[in-house]
Write an enzyme that holds these catalytic residues in place. Sequence first.
Site, PDB file in Angstrom:
ATOM      1  N   ASP A 224     -31.435  73.184  -9.487  1.00  0.00           N
ATOM      2  CA  ASP A 224     -31.554  73.973  -8.248  1.00  0.00           C
ATOM      3  C   ASP A 224     -32.907  73.730  -7.592  1.00  0.00           C
ATOM      4  O   ASP A 224     -33.015  73.521  -6.379  1.00  0.00           O
ATOM      5  CB  ASP A 224     -31.276  75.465  -8.503  1.00  0.00           C
ATOM      6  CG  ASP A 224     -31.957  76.031  -9.744  1.00  0.00           C
ATOM      7  OD1 ASP A 224     -32.560  75.250 -10.505  1.00  0.00           O
ATOM      8  OD2 ASP A 224     -31.899  77.261  -9.952  1.00  0.00           O
ATOM      9  N   ASP A 248     -24.295  63.565  -8.594  1.00  0.00           N
ATOM     10  CA  ASP A 248     -23.344  63.522  -7.471  1.00  0.00           C
ATOM     11  C   ASP A 248     -23.868  64.369  -6.319  1.00  0.00           C
ATOM     12  O   ASP A 248     -23.921  63.921  -5.165  1.00  0.00           O
ATOM     13  CB  ASP A 248     -21.980  64.048  -7.951  1.00  0.00           C
ATOM     14  CG  ASP A 248     -20.962  64.109  -6.831  1.00  0.00           C
ATOM     15  OD1 ASP A 248     -20.887  63.139  -6.056  1.00  0.00           O
ATOM     16  OD2 ASP A 248     -20.257  65.127  -6.718  1.00  0.00           O
ATOM     17  N   ASP A 252     -25.918  63.190  -2.415  1.00  0.00           N
ATOM     18  CA  ASP A 252     -25.518  63.498  -1.032  1.00  0.00           C
ATOM     19  C   ASP A 252     -26.714  64.042  -0.235  1.00  0.00           C
ATOM     20  O   ASP A 252     -26.882  63.724   0.950  1.00  0.00           O
ATOM     21  CB  ASP A 252     -24.370  64.522  -0.997  1.00  0.00           C
ATOM     22  CG  ASP A 252     -22.985  63.859  -0.988  1.00  0.00           C
ATOM     23  OD1 ASP A 252     -22.847  62.756  -1.550  1.00  0.00           O
ATOM     24  OD2 ASP A 252     -22.039  64.447  -0.421  1.00  0.00           O
TER      25      ASP A 252
HETATM   26  C1  LIG Z   1     -14.894  61.050  -5.263  1.00  0.00           C
HETATM   27  C2  LIG Z   1     -15.693  61.563  -6.422  1.00  0.00           C
HETATM   28  C3  LIG Z   1     -14.884  61.500  -7.686  1.00  0.00           C
HETATM   29  C4  LIG Z   1     -17.029  60.819  -6.580  1.00  0.00           C
HETATM   30  C5  LIG Z   1     -17.866  61.462  -7.679  1.00  0.00           C
HETATM   31  O1  LIG Z   1     -17.935  62.706  -7.759  1.00  0.00           O
HETATM   32  O2  LIG Z   1     -18.453  60.728  -8.469  1.00  0.00           O
HETATM   33  C6  LIG Z   1     -17.898  60.744  -5.332  1.00  0.00           C
HETATM   34  O3  LIG Z   1     -18.242  62.006  -4.857  1.00  0.00           O
HETATM   35  C7  LIG Z   1     -19.137  59.923  -5.596  1.00  0.00           C
HETATM   36  O4  LIG Z   1     -20.229  60.431  -5.375  1.00  0.00           O
HETATM   37  O5  LIG Z   1     -18.998  58.746  -5.990  1.00  0.00           O
HETATM   38 MG   LIG Z   2     -20.281  62.225  -4.389  1.00  0.00          MG
END
Ligand SMILES: CC(C)[C@H](C(=O)O)[C@@H](O)C(=O)O
Ligand SMILES: [Mg+2]
Length: 362
Positions: A224, A248, A252
Amino acid sequence: MSNIAILAGDGIGPEIMVEAKKVLATVAKKFNFEINTKDYDVGGAAIDNHGNALPDSTMAGCIASDAILFGSVGGPKWANLPPTEQPERCALLGLRGHFDLFCNMRPATLQPALSSLSTLRSDIAEQGFDVLIIRELTGDIYFGEPKGRKGEGEEETGFDSMFYSRREIKRISHLAFQAAQKRDNKVTSVDKANVLATSQLWRQVVEEVAVEYPDVELEHLYVDNAAMQLVRDPNQFDVMLCPNLFGDILSDICAMITGSMGLLPSASLNAQGFGMYEPAGGSAPDIAGMGIANPIAQILSTALMLRYSLNQDAAAKAIEDAVSSALDNGILTADLLPANEREKAKSTSEVGDYICTQIEST
Ligand SMILES: CC(C)[C@H](C(=O)O)[C@@H](O)C(=O)O
Ligand SMILES: [Mg+2]
Ligand SMILES: NC(=O)c1ccc[n+]([C@@H]2O[C@H](COP(=O)([O-])OP(=O)(O)OC[C@H]3O[C@@H](n4cnc5c(N)ncnc54)[C@H](O)[C@@H]3O)[C@@H](O)[C@H]2O)c1
């Protein structure tokens, strides 16, 4: 001659893959090497054509290849299938698991000169940053068993299992420390050791591995706080070593603070160096078919493939330089522009064409 399995997939996957293939052909010609590409169905497209998100023919093509270039899979059309049949779980996790692609590298950089692309406040973006997320990709709650649903009515329960073995933590930690030695000698390990037993083992094993790399500074952050720090001051980070789920989510954030989800490439490698290369983002159903998707993450993933799987460093660098030049010169898809400037946006193919022309002319 190198054989590349091309798995474009769903949504924007096929649109951005067209640009990556153009770029690949351009560097092969310029740097005088031969590439044999072959397309295979995967994901929702493969469900529609073969009844299975990862057909045997696709798997056989991947096994016979020197590397896999992957687009993205999934979308609303297939989201309500049983979990094991869904494109993401069956095809993407299936490939990661089959080839034991445990090391996922997601490099996110922002040059100070391009700070206006970032969604961060200008005084923070102007510092620039260069973060390498090293995400463990074949363990954690993604692959842990048992997972499923049981019971009925109000007591119906969904469950997943979070596991990490000492072996899994060790092998990804070594790669993170080795990567840091080639960069700024700092590893930030991300966990939730204040709550999770898996994270307590993670932290302990990372510390044990760190002893072998005395030149690398190690810090630990709870996930976090790591998310907060990435938005507050990303310039403090060098290598971020993450378990699968946390990597993951943090990747992002890393993508967005460089300017767009459409900029972040990734390489997923196994212990033998075999790799699959794909954008960190998904199939973007909201913009699919409109010719406006940003092809850069797919193109930079192609550069990573050239560097890590095909030993073509000069070609990889030429692609990266051409991408920088597109960004420097305002050759931008709509995702990189503020709403009031979108009329200046270039299409997916215009950005791809510009990058090819840049490679040819330098
Ligand atoms: C689509 C999903 C399974 C995948 C993940 O969570 O690894 C994607 O979000 C990523 O980041 O490659
Ligand atoms: Mg992802
Ligand atoms: N590697 C993969 O195959 C992969 C990765 C992530 C998500 N997915 C799947 O993709 C589908 C959509 O997922 P989501 O909407 O949560 O995430 P997403 O990454 O597809 O999209 C999130 C947002 O980012 C934008 N975006 C993503 N890539 C872009 C690009 N190249 N250019 C411009 N904008 C871009 C989208 O338009 C959307 O607004 C789901 O089925 C998901 O499971 C697949």
